[in-house]
Design a protein around this motif. Sequence first.
Motif, PDB file in Angstrom:
ATOM      1  N   HIS A  36      -4.737   8.436  15.500  1.00 53.77           N
ATOM      2  CA  HIS A  36      -4.195   8.826  14.190  1.00 53.77           C
ATOM      3  C   HIS A  36      -4.030   7.579  13.319  1.00 53.77           C
ATOM      4  O   HIS A  36      -3.482   6.567  13.751  1.00 53.77           O
ATOM      5  N   GLU A  37      -4.507   7.647  12.087  1.00 52.85           N
ATOM      6  CA  GLU A  37      -4.342   6.554  11.127  1.00 52.85           C
ATOM      7  C   GLU A  37      -2.967   6.704  10.468  1.00 52.85           C
ATOM      8  O   GLU A  37      -2.735   7.647   9.722  1.00 52.85           O
ATOM      9  N   VAL A  38      -2.075   5.779  10.750  1.00 52.88           N
ATOM     10  CA  VAL A  38      -0.728   5.821  10.183  1.00 52.88           C
ATOM     11  C   VAL A  38      -0.780   5.348   8.730  1.00 52.88           C
ATOM     12  O   VAL A  38      -0.206   5.964   7.845  1.00 52.88           O
ATOM     13  N   PHE A  39      -1.451   4.235   8.488  1.00 59.02           N
ATOM     14  CA  PHE A  39      -1.730   3.779   7.130  1.00 59.02           C
ATOM     15  C   PHE A  39      -3.015   2.963   7.163  1.00 59.02           C
ATOM     16  O   PHE A  39      -3.466   2.545   8.222  1.00 59.02           O
ATOM     17  N   GLN A  40      -3.607   2.786   5.978  1.00 63.68           N
ATOM     18  CA  GLN A  40      -4.918   2.138   5.906  1.00 63.68           C
ATOM     19  C   GLN A  40      -4.901   0.901   5.024  1.00 63.68           C
ATOM     20  O   GLN A  40      -4.203   0.847   4.009  1.00 63.68           O
ATOM     21  N   LYS A  43      -4.656   0.480   0.912  1.00 57.28           N
ATOM     22  CA  LYS A  43      -3.952   1.628   0.324  1.00 57.28           C
ATOM     23  C   LYS A  43      -2.473   1.302   0.169  1.00 57.28           C
ATOM     24  O   LYS A  43      -1.921   0.477   0.883  1.00 57.28           O
ATOM     25  N   LYS A  44      -1.827   1.994  -0.755  1.00 59.05           N
ATOM     26  CA  LYS A  44      -0.387   1.816  -0.952  1.00 59.05           C
ATOM     27  C   LYS A  44       0.374   2.575   0.123  1.00 59.05           C
ATOM     28  O   LYS A  44      -0.062   3.621   0.591  1.00 59.05           O
ATOM     29  N   ASN A  45       1.528   2.024   0.480  1.00 55.04           N
ATOM     30  CA  ASN A  45       2.385   2.636   1.482  1.00 55.04           C
ATOM     31  C   ASN A  45       3.784   2.117   1.229  1.00 55.04           C
ATOM     32  O   ASN A  45       3.963   0.914   1.034  1.00 55.04           O
ATOM     33  N   GLN A  46       4.758   2.991   1.235  1.00 50.44           N
ATOM     34  CA  GLN A  46       6.133   2.589   0.916  1.00 50.44           C
ATOM     35  C   GLN A  46       7.100   2.928   2.044  1.00 50.44           C
ATOM     36  O   GLN A  46       8.224   3.369   1.794  1.00 50.44           O
ATOM     37  N   SER A  47       6.661   2.715   3.292  1.00 50.60           N
ATOM     38  CA  SER A  47       7.505   3.035   4.435  1.00 50.60           C
ATOM     39  C   SER A  47       7.608   1.878   5.408  1.00 50.60           C
ATOM     40  O   SER A  47       6.764   0.993   5.426  1.00 50.60           O
ATOM     41  N   GLU A  48       8.658   1.936   6.211  1.00 51.18           N
ATOM     42  CA  GLU A  48       8.839   1.057   7.368  1.00 51.18           C
ATOM     43  C   GLU A  48       8.723   1.949   8.599  1.00 51.18           C
ATOM     44  O   GLU A  48       8.996   3.148   8.516  1.00 51.18           O
ATOM     45  N   ALA A  84       5.684  -8.045   4.656  1.00 54.92           N
ATOM     46  CA  ALA A  84       4.746  -8.949   5.329  1.00 54.92           C
ATOM     47  C   ALA A  84       3.375  -8.318   5.545  1.00 54.92           C
ATOM     48  O   ALA A  84       2.406  -9.023   5.790  1.00 54.92           O
ATOM     49  N   ARG A  85       3.299  -7.010   5.439  1.00 53.28           N
ATOM     50  CA  ARG A  85       2.010  -6.355   5.702  1.00 53.28           C
ATOM     51  C   ARG A  85       1.336  -5.837   4.427  1.00 53.28           C
ATOM     52  O   ARG A  85       0.326  -5.147   4.495  1.00 53.28           O
ATOM     53  N   THR A  86       1.918  -6.174   3.278  1.00 56.69           N
ATOM     54  CA  THR A  86       1.315  -5.740   2.017  1.00 56.69           C
ATOM     55  C   THR A  86       1.106  -6.940   1.097  1.00 56.69           C
ATOM     56  O   THR A  86       1.784  -7.957   1.205  1.00 56.69           O
ATOM     57  N   HIS A  87       0.161  -6.778   0.187  1.00 54.51           N
ATOM     58  CA  HIS A  87      -0.078  -7.756  -0.879  1.00 54.51           C
ATOM     59  C   HIS A  87      -0.313  -6.951  -2.148  1.00 54.51           C
ATOM     60  O   HIS A  87      -1.176  -6.071  -2.187  1.00 54.51           O
ATOM     61  N   LYS A  88       0.494  -7.217  -3.154  1.00 53.40           N
ATOM     62  CA  LYS A  88       0.449  -6.457  -4.406  1.00 53.40           C
ATOM     63  C   LYS A  88       0.579  -4.951  -4.143  1.00 53.40           C
ATOM     64  O   LYS A  88      -0.094  -4.135  -4.761  1.00 53.40           O
ATOM     65  N   GLY A  89       1.446  -4.619  -3.180  1.00 55.72           N
ATOM     66  CA  GLY A  89       1.750  -3.223  -2.884  1.00 55.72           C
ATOM     67  C   GLY A  89       0.756  -2.507  -1.990  1.00 55.72           C
ATOM     68  O   GLY A  89       0.955  -1.349  -1.652  1.00 55.72           O
ATOM     69  N   LYS A  90      -0.316  -3.191  -1.565  1.00 52.98           N
ATOM     70  CA  LYS A  90      -1.337  -2.543  -0.733  1.00 52.98           C
ATOM     71  C   LYS A  90      -1.360  -3.161   0.661  1.00 52.98           C
ATOM     72  O   LYS A  90      -1.165  -4.374   0.818  1.00 52.98           O
ATOM     73  N   ASN A  91      -1.602  -2.326   1.655  1.00 46.64           N
ATOM     74  CA  ASN A  91      -1.641  -2.786   3.043  1.00 46.64           C
ATOM     75  C   ASN A  91      -2.755  -3.804   3.255  1.00 46.64           C
ATOM     76  O   ASN A  91      -3.868  -3.621   2.762  1.00 46.64           O
ATOM     77  N   ILE A  92      -2.449  -4.859   4.013  1.00 42.77           N
ATOM     78  CA  ILE A  92      -3.462  -5.865   4.321  1.00 42.77           C
ATOM     79  C   ILE A  92      -4.142  -5.569   5.655  1.00 42.77           C
ATOM     80  O   ILE A  92      -5.081  -6.266   6.044  1.00 42.77           O
ATOM     81  N   PHE A  93      -3.681  -4.539   6.363  1.00 44.54           N
ATOM     82  CA  PHE A  93      -4.342  -4.075   7.582  1.00 44.54           C
ATOM     83  C   PHE A  93      -4.077  -2.589   7.746  1.00 44.54           C
ATOM     84  O   PHE A  93      -3.243  -2.016   7.043  1.00 44.54           O
TER      85      PHE A  93
END
Length: 192
Positions: A36-40, A43-48, A84-93
Amino acid sequence: MEKHLEHILHKHKIESVFSKQLFISKSKVTELSKNHEVFQEGKKNQSEYLLISGVAHRYNISEKGDIVTTGFYMSGSVITPHFARTHKGKNIFSLQTLTDAVIVEIPVKELDNLRSSNKEFNDFGQRIVEAELVSSFYNEVVFRSYNAKERLLTLRKQFPNLENLIPHTIIASYIGITKVSFSRLRNELARE
């Protein structure tokens, strides 16, 4: 599942019943299937996230379109914090489950509010940031200075039994070798 979550929160020094219930009231527990892809990435993601059970990996897609695994999360892990996992609001992984898993999701704003109003959560945030920094630095040193054999042995110490839980192609990607080289390396280590 709530008791399991309370145990994980306690492990991370969120010990008061009030704080645990506050976190539970603001979060959502979800059972996820394998792959399952939790986030990509991108893409934007606003969760911990907290991984209650299962195994997940973080990865990026190379220019050739290959999956490059850059880290693992085991049961009880806190997923790399949002800042730490986002740059400009988007996931880096990207984050994907490698086994069936249970994950807890809490909006970044809710956890930020908890951190600013509750000492246990403020301390929790500080410990997670420190642990992430230590882990990142350690992995950078290991992967820049160790050979493939040393990287595999280090991985085995960090994550015992991982090789029995997930596809070997993922582990090969993580240590930076092909699946064929990984198979040869495992055979070599088995003979030693």
